[in-house]
Design a protein around this motif. Structure first.
Motif, short mmCIF file in Angstrom:
data_model
loop_
_atom_site.label_atom_id
_atom_site.label_comp_id
_atom_site.label_asym_id
_atom_site.label_seq_id
_atom_site.Cartn_x
_atom_site.Cartn_y
_atom_site.Cartn_z
N SER A 210 0.84 -1.21 0.00
CA SER A 210 0.00 0.00 0.00
C SER A 210 0.87 1.26 0.00
N LEU A 211 1.67 1.41 -1.06
CA LEU A 211 2.56 2.54 -1.23
C LEU A 211 3.06 2.52 -2.67
N PRO A 212 3.71 3.59 -3.15
CA PRO A 212 4.27 3.55 -4.50
C PRO A 212 5.22 2.36 -4.64
N SER A 213 4.99 1.52 -5.64
CA SER A 213 5.70 0.25 -5.75
C SER A 213 5.97 -0.10 -7.20
N ILE A 214 7.16 -0.64 -7.45
CA ILE A 214 7.50 -1.08 -8.80
C ILE A 214 8.24 -2.41 -8.74
N LEU A 215 8.22 -3.13 -9.84
CA LEU A 215 9.00 -4.36 -9.98
C LEU A 215 9.88 -4.20 -11.22
N VAL A 216 11.19 -4.39 -11.03
CA VAL A 216 12.16 -4.18 -12.09
C VAL A 216 12.67 -5.52 -12.60
N GLU A 217 12.61 -5.73 -13.91
CA GLU A 217 13.22 -6.88 -14.55
C GLU A 217 14.49 -6.40 -15.24
N LEU A 218 15.65 -6.73 -14.67
CA LEU A 218 16.92 -6.19 -15.13
C LEU A 218 17.31 -6.66 -16.53
N GLY A 219 16.90 -7.86 -16.89
CA GLY A 219 17.26 -8.40 -18.19
C GLY A 219 16.96 -9.88 -18.23
N THR A 225 24.32 -13.48 -23.78
CA THR A 225 25.05 -12.21 -23.71
C THR A 225 24.58 -11.38 -22.52
N GLU A 226 23.26 -11.31 -22.34
CA GLU A 226 22.73 -10.54 -21.22
C GLU A 226 23.04 -11.21 -19.89
N GLU A 227 23.02 -12.52 -19.86
CA GLU A 227 23.39 -13.26 -18.65
C GLU A 227 24.81 -12.91 -18.23
#
Length: 369
Positions: A210-219, A225-227
């Protein structure tokens, strides 16, 4: 049911207290490293999501502590342990945090998938977004009482995701603001990741916060290559620095905009709104009234847009428009109405109490009776 009532009470408290006490400042941030312990998350050819997420979160927290020593940084986990999704969000709620950032890595069947994306809570607008949410929410299957903890939610049911996102978060605008700043940094000169955009999807860890919230997918660690980049020390430092710079920008902008403004937005003569005060002494002589709250938003909503409900009213409270139904003077009647409203699809509905224009916690309301 007991756990649900406790959660709703805490949600009500956090809704009213956070807005009053932060005084326009970002004082507490909760950093959430996805998965952990027996839950590895996505698995690449040489790494696990849980390990990269933890390293990046700890590095991000260290940067915030270094540059903003007045900001309290709380980790949902600071080592390789499993933490329930419901407990992660509750850590933020219980600490009256001002921001919640959950960090993850993605994977896909195709090894060509690449890039960073940032999510806020909402209805998945594509099959890919829904699949990402399903993969992250699958962690609850490791919890012994997940059906009870998540009100019968099935992480593999498309219908349950639709029902989950009927609730309009009071913090959607702020969540979108920090999400876009993180995405800009991840894909700009700092992170240099392919830009997959800011998106919405039904993540349980955001749904319970119950607050400003985000979920980040880095890659994508399914991409070799990204790994390699995400596994490298330079890659993890780059990702942490990107999240930190976004936090810094958001904090500066938020505090600048809120340092001298706690009053409701101005309105035209044809668009008046009620202003609720907690200091009106006359309220003490007015009757105690219960409602079922079904939604909250920084922007006005059409009261006729709530399906299956015909008696929705609007109040302006602590910088948010709140939407109420089932007005009654009886707590018992309110409880019955709550059950009915939930059956109509509003699973996040909860009971609130007012004495005149003064909002009370349920504990205060019980004391008055």
């Amino acid at each position: 049911m007991k756990n649900l009532i406790i959660y709703l009470f805490l949600l009500l408290c956090s809704f009213s207290i956070t807005a009053q006490d932060n005084l326009g400042k970002i004082k507490t941030v909760v950093l959430d490293a996805g998965h952990g312990g027996d839950d590895p998350g996505a698995v690449g050819s040489r790494c696990k999501e849980k390990d990269i997420a933890l390293d990046v979160v700890l590095k991000t927290g260290a940067l915030i502590k270094q540059h903003f020593p007045d900001v309290k940084v709380i980790y949902t986990r600071d080592r390789d342990v499993f933490v329930k999704l419901i407990d992660r969000a509750q850590i933020a709620n219980n600490n009256q945090a001002d921001l919640f950032i959950s960090v993850h890595c993605n994977s896909a069947k195709s090894s060509d998938a690449v890039g960073a994306e940032t999510f806020v809570m909402g209805l998945s607008k594509s099959a890919a977004n829904l699949e990402t949410a399903k993969k992250e929410n699958a962690s609850i299957l490791l919890e012994a009482n997940y059906m009870e903890n998540y009100d019968g939610f099935n992480p593999n049911s498309d219908e349950d995701y639709i029902a989950m996102t009927l609730f309009q978060s009071a913090y959607i605008d702020q969540s979108l603001q920090i999400a876009q700043k993180v995405q800009n940094q991840l894909t700009g000169n700092v992170g240099k990741r392919h830009d997959r955009g800011v998106k919405q999807a039904g993540f349980l860890v955001l749904y319970k916060a119950s607050l400003p919230s985000i979920l980040v997918e880095l890659g994508f660690i399914s991409n070799r290559t990204e790994e390699s980049f995400l596994m490298s020390e330079d890659g993890k430092k780059s990702m942490a620095n990107a999240i930190f710079l976004a936090f810094k920008e958001y904090k500066t902008e938020f505090e600048s905009n809120n340092s001298s403004s706690s009053s409701p937005p101005s309105t035209s003569p044809t668009d008046t709104q009620p202003t609720i005060s907690d200091t009106n002494s006359d309220d003490n002589t007015k009757p105690l009234t219960y409602y079922v709250q079904i939604a909250a938003s920084k922007k006005k909503m059409n009261t006729k847009s709530f399906k299956n409900l015909t008696d929705v009213s609007e109040k302006y409270y602590n910088g948010n428009y709140i939407y109420l139904t089932a007005k009654t003077s009886s707590a018992e009647t309110a409880k019955k109405s709550l059950d009915s409203v939930k059956k109509k699809g509003y699973k996040d509905a909860f009971i609130v109490a007012f004495m005149g224009d003064k909002r009370l916690t349920l504990k205060e309301a019980e004391a008055i009776k």
